[in-house]
Design a protein around this motif. Structure first.
Motif, PDB file in Angstrom:
ATOM      1  N   MET A 168      33.442 -52.833 -11.980  1.00  0.00           N
ATOM      2  CA  MET A 168      32.026 -53.040 -12.275  1.00  0.00           C
ATOM      3  C   MET A 168      31.875 -54.304 -13.117  1.00  0.00           C
ATOM      4  O   MET A 168      32.486 -54.422 -14.189  1.00  0.00           O
ATOM      5  N   ALA A 169      31.106 -55.250 -12.616  1.00  0.00           N
ATOM      6  CA  ALA A 169      30.817 -56.472 -13.364  1.00  0.00           C
ATOM      7  C   ALA A 169      29.620 -56.204 -14.267  1.00  0.00           C
ATOM      8  O   ALA A 169      28.502 -56.025 -13.783  1.00  0.00           O
ATOM      9  N   THR A 170      29.842 -56.164 -15.562  1.00  0.00           N
ATOM     10  CA  THR A 170      28.750 -55.942 -16.510  1.00  0.00           C
ATOM     11  C   THR A 170      27.993 -57.230 -16.815  1.00  0.00           C
ATOM     12  O   THR A 170      26.887 -57.199 -17.338  1.00  0.00           O
ATOM     13  N   SER A 171      28.625 -58.378 -16.505  1.00  0.00           N
ATOM     14  CA  SER A 171      27.980 -59.689 -16.555  1.00  0.00           C
ATOM     15  C   SER A 171      28.851 -60.610 -15.716  1.00  0.00           C
ATOM     16  O   SER A 171      29.854 -60.182 -15.137  1.00  0.00           O
ATOM     17  N   ARG A 172      28.516 -61.881 -15.665  1.00  0.00           N
ATOM     18  CA  ARG A 172      29.346 -62.808 -14.896  1.00  0.00           C
ATOM     19  C   ARG A 172      30.687 -63.062 -15.565  1.00  0.00           C
ATOM     20  O   ARG A 172      31.617 -63.560 -14.928  1.00  0.00           O
ATOM     21  N   SER A 173      30.818 -62.701 -16.849  1.00  0.00           N
ATOM     22  CA  SER A 173      32.066 -62.961 -17.570  1.00  0.00           C
ATOM     23  C   SER A 173      32.686 -61.706 -18.173  1.00  0.00           C
ATOM     24  O   SER A 173      33.625 -61.798 -18.959  1.00  0.00           O
ATOM     25  N   SER A 174      32.177 -60.528 -17.797  1.00  0.00           N
ATOM     26  CA  SER A 174      32.721 -59.286 -18.354  1.00  0.00           C
ATOM     27  C   SER A 174      32.720 -58.195 -17.294  1.00  0.00           C
ATOM     28  O   SER A 174      31.920 -58.242 -16.350  1.00  0.00           O
ATOM     29  N   ALA A 175      33.613 -57.233 -17.465  1.00  0.00           N
ATOM     30  CA  ALA A 175      33.752 -56.204 -16.441  1.00  0.00           C
ATOM     31  C   ALA A 175      34.465 -54.987 -16.996  1.00  0.00           C
ATOM     32  O   ALA A 175      35.123 -55.044 -18.047  1.00  0.00           O
ATOM     33  N   THR A 176      34.344 -53.885 -16.265  1.00  0.00           N
ATOM     34  CA  THR A 176      35.119 -52.680 -16.533  1.00  0.00           C
ATOM     35  C   THR A 176      35.868 -52.305 -15.264  1.00  0.00           C
ATOM     36  O   THR A 176      35.428 -52.596 -14.148  1.00  0.00           O
ATOM     37  N   PHE A 177      37.024 -51.681 -15.465  1.00  0.00           N
ATOM     38  CA  PHE A 177      37.865 -51.220 -14.379  1.00  0.00           C
ATOM     39  C   PHE A 177      38.161 -49.745 -14.607  1.00  0.00           C
ATOM     40  O   PHE A 177      38.284 -49.305 -15.744  1.00  0.00           O
ATOM     41  N   SER A 178      38.361 -48.999 -13.534  1.00  0.00           N
ATOM     42  CA  SER A 178      38.901 -47.652 -13.677  1.00  0.00           C
ATOM     43  C   SER A 178      39.704 -47.297 -12.438  1.00  0.00           C
ATOM     44  O   SER A 178      39.420 -47.782 -11.333  1.00  0.00           O
ATOM     45  N   ILE A 179      40.709 -46.477 -12.630  1.00  0.00           N
ATOM     46  CA  ILE A 179      41.534 -45.979 -11.532  1.00  0.00           C
ATOM     47  C   ILE A 179      41.913 -44.545 -11.863  1.00  0.00           C
ATOM     48  O   ILE A 179      42.318 -44.238 -12.985  1.00  0.00           O
ATOM     49  N   THR A 180      41.745 -43.643 -10.903  1.00  0.00           N
ATOM     50  CA  THR A 180      41.966 -42.216 -11.104  1.00  0.00           C
ATOM     51  C   THR A 180      42.908 -41.683 -10.041  1.00  0.00           C
ATOM     52  O   THR A 180      42.733 -41.972  -8.845  1.00  0.00           O
ATOM     53  N   ASN A 181      43.907 -40.936 -10.467  1.00  0.00           N
ATOM     54  CA  ASN A 181      44.781 -40.219  -9.549  1.00  0.00           C
ATOM     55  C   ASN A 181      44.318 -38.762  -9.543  1.00  0.00           C
ATOM     56  O   ASN A 181      44.527 -38.037 -10.515  1.00  0.00           O
ATOM     57  N   HIS A 182      43.679 -38.343  -8.460  1.00  0.00           N
ATOM     58  CA  HIS A 182      43.126 -36.994  -8.400  1.00  0.00           C
ATOM     59  C   HIS A 182      44.213 -35.935  -8.284  1.00  0.00           C
ATOM     60  O   HIS A 182      43.977 -34.775  -8.623  1.00  0.00           O
ATOM     61  N   ALA A 183      45.394 -36.325  -7.826  1.00  0.00           N
ATOM     62  CA  ALA A 183      46.489 -35.367  -7.702  1.00  0.00           C
ATOM     63  C   ALA A 183      47.061 -34.995  -9.065  1.00  0.00           C
ATOM     64  O   ALA A 183      47.463 -33.851  -9.300  1.00  0.00           O
ATOM     65  N   THR A 184      47.105 -35.966  -9.989  1.00  0.00           N
ATOM     66  CA  THR A 184      47.681 -35.723 -11.309  1.00  0.00           C
ATOM     67  C   THR A 184      46.618 -35.539 -12.384  1.00  0.00           C
ATOM     68  O   THR A 184      46.922 -35.082 -13.487  1.00  0.00           O
ATOM     69  N   GLY A 185      45.386 -35.946 -12.086  1.00  0.00           N
ATOM     70  CA  GLY A 185      44.323 -35.892 -13.081  1.00  0.00           C
ATOM     71  C   GLY A 185      44.326 -37.077 -14.028  1.00  0.00           C
ATOM     72  O   GLY A 185      43.496 -37.147 -14.941  1.00  0.00           O
ATOM     73  N   GLN A 186      45.213 -38.030 -13.825  1.00  0.00           N
ATOM     74  CA  GLN A 186      45.308 -39.173 -14.729  1.00  0.00           C
ATOM     75  C   GLN A 186      44.235 -40.209 -14.404  1.00  0.00           C
ATOM     76  O   GLN A 186      43.974 -40.513 -13.238  1.00  0.00           O
ATOM     77  N   LYS A 187      43.601 -40.762 -15.434  1.00  0.00           N
ATOM     78  CA  LYS A 187      42.619 -41.821 -15.269  1.00  0.00           C
ATOM     79  C   LYS A 187      42.853 -42.879 -16.325  1.00  0.00           C
ATOM     80  O   LYS A 187      43.013 -42.567 -17.505  1.00  0.00           O
ATOM     81  N   ASP A 188      42.886 -44.137 -15.890  1.00  0.00           N
ATOM     82  CA  ASP A 188      42.973 -45.266 -16.806  1.00  0.00           C
ATOM     83  C   ASP A 188      41.737 -46.134 -16.629  1.00  0.00           C
ATOM     84  O   ASP A 188      41.214 -46.275 -15.518  1.00  0.00           O
ATOM     85  N   SER A 189      41.264 -46.702 -17.739  1.00  0.00           N
ATOM     86  CA  SER A 189      40.120 -47.595 -17.680  1.00  0.00           C
ATOM     87  C   SER A 189      40.339 -48.753 -18.641  1.00  0.00           C
ATOM     88  O   SER A 189      41.155 -48.669 -19.564  1.00  0.00           O
ATOM     89  N   ALA A 190      39.618 -49.815 -18.411  1.00  0.00           N
ATOM     90  CA  ALA A 190      39.751 -50.998 -19.261  1.00  0.00           C
ATOM     91  C   ALA A 190      38.478 -51.812 -19.188  1.00  0.00           C
ATOM     92  O   ALA A 190      37.691 -51.685 -18.243  1.00  0.00           O
ATOM     93  N   SER A 191      38.275 -52.662 -20.201  1.00  0.00           N
ATOM     94  CA  SER A 191      37.134 -53.566 -20.237  1.00  0.00           C
ATOM     95  C   SER A 191      37.620 -54.960 -20.573  1.00  0.00           C
ATOM     96  O   SER A 191      38.591 -55.137 -21.318  1.00  0.00           O
ATOM     97  N   LEU A 192      36.962 -55.961 -20.010  1.00  0.00           N
ATOM     98  CA  LEU A 192      37.238 -57.357 -20.323  1.00  0.00           C
ATOM     99  C   LEU A 192      35.932 -58.060 -20.633  1.00  0.00           C
ATOM    100  O   LEU A 192      34.897 -57.760 -20.032  1.00  0.00           O
ATOM    101  N   ALA A 193      35.988 -59.014 -21.547  1.00  0.00           N
ATOM    102  CA  ALA A 193      34.808 -59.801 -21.898  1.00  0.00           C
ATOM    103  C   ALA A 193      35.192 -61.261 -22.057  1.00  0.00           C
ATOM    104  O   ALA A 193      36.362 -61.593 -22.267  1.00  0.00           O
ATOM    105  N   ASP A 194      34.204 -62.137 -21.929  1.00  0.00           N
ATOM    106  CA  ASP A 194      34.380 -63.578 -22.137  1.00  0.00           C
ATOM    107  C   ASP A 194      35.464 -64.157 -21.237  1.00  0.00           C
ATOM    108  O   ASP A 194      36.323 -64.933 -21.666  1.00  0.00           O
ATOM    109  N   GLN A 195      35.433 -63.779 -19.957  1.00  0.00           N
ATOM    110  CA  GLN A 195      36.420 -64.242 -18.999  1.00  0.00           C
ATOM    111  C   GLN A 195      35.923 -65.463 -18.232  1.00  0.00           C
ATOM    112  O   GLN A 195      34.721 -65.723 -18.135  1.00  0.00           O
ATOM    113  N   ALA A 196      36.867 -66.199 -17.684  1.00  0.00           N
ATOM    114  CA  ALA A 196      36.569 -67.342 -16.819  1.00  0.00           C
ATOM    115  C   ALA A 196      37.664 -67.410 -15.759  1.00  0.00           C
ATOM    116  O   ALA A 196      38.791 -66.975 -16.011  1.00  0.00           O
ATOM    117  N   PRO A 197      37.354 -67.940 -14.589  1.00  0.00           N
ATOM    118  CA  PRO A 197      36.071 -68.452 -14.135  1.00  0.00           C
ATOM    119  C   PRO A 197      35.041 -67.346 -13.959  1.00  0.00           C
ATOM    120  O   PRO A 197      35.383 -66.170 -13.859  1.00  0.00           O
TER     121      PRO A 197
END
Length: 273
Positions: A161-190
């Protein structure tokens, strides 16, 4: 687990250790660093005139899947069932083979310099399979989630998900194990443009020279997008891509739509690795 600090450090070129590193169940070490590439369409688009090939399919050297083109794409999500990979017939077991499945925003046409991606890399090394989850704001280096366990048959949902042109969030979920990881980035380029949303199976032969592993097929379900104006949908209007590793050669990955939010990509049996 919030990986914001780790991602910032890695993207700045620093070496960072996860607090509790745990490799996937195969216990292989991480492969040599790889980076998903922009689509090779701008330089190596393969045209075709075959009457038995749907005219809506275009071929390039590394991306297969569904690509939507427009404006204001804000998020992309999709779920795959992880395939059991194997070496192609006659392949050298001492040579690393690979493929990647991911969802992303941008990377084509008028905004070819940045891609927001999350996905699963699949490697066959000395006949041993390994699966790795990763995040990337291309052209910065990808970040592997070394404590995220993936096995064949697992159902994996990937979202960017792009929260702006220079920031975003990511997520990935394994439904078999129940594990979910997420992350956010800001002030990125290009900066992102939001011109594309895509669901891709990537062949590293066209970018890193790594032969394609036999992945059988990868199906994306729940392949959905949303724009910054609130428009949402699936892949009905997407253009379909396939991969040929050389002009005039056979297709090594073919994809087709199965429904409004589903598509499948198939490894073509008998194709040279």
């Amino acid at each position: 687990m919030n990986l914001t600090a780790i991602l910032h450090a890695v993207l700045l070129g620093l070496t960072v250790a996860l607090s509790h590193p745990r490799e996937p169940s195969n216990e292989l070490s991480l492969p040599a660093a790889r980076r998903s590439r922009l689509t090779d369409r701008l330089n190596t688009l393969f045209t075709h005139n075959s009457s038995d090939t749907p005219p809506t399919v275009t071929y390039n050297a590394n991306w297969a899947g569904a690509v939507l083109t427009g404006a204001g794409y804000r998020s992309a999500t999709g779920t795959i069932q992880v395939p059991a990979i194997r070496l192609p017939p006659g392949a050298d077991s001492n040579v690393l083979h690979a493929v990647s499945a991911w969802v992303g925003i941008d990377g084509e046409y008028a905004c070819p310099n940045a891609i927001l991606q999350v996905g699963v890399d699949m490697y066959m090394n000395h006949s041993v399979p390994a699966y790795w989850a990763w995040l990337e704001w291309f052209p910065n280096r990808s970040t592997y989630l070394t404590d995220f366990v993936i096995r064949p048959g697992d159902s994996i949902t990937m979202t960017v998900m792009a929260t702006s042109r220079s920031s975003a969030t990511f997520s990935i979920t394994n439904h078999a194990t129940g594990q979910k990881d997420s992350a956010s980035l800001a002030d990125q380029a290009p900066l992102l443009c939001g011109f594309n949303a895509e669901w891709i199976v990537e062949d590293f032969w066209g970018s890193d020279g790594v032969p394609l592993v036999d992945f059988g097929s990868v199906a994306f379900t729940g392949a959905l997008f949303e724009t910054d104006t609130g428009i949402s949908g699936g892949v009905e209007g997407a253009k379909m891509d396939g991969v040929k590793e050389k002009a005039g050669g056979p297709a090594v990955i073919e994809c087709e739509k199965l429904g409004g939010s589903e598509l499948t990509c198939e490894y073509k049996k008998g194709a040279s690795p």
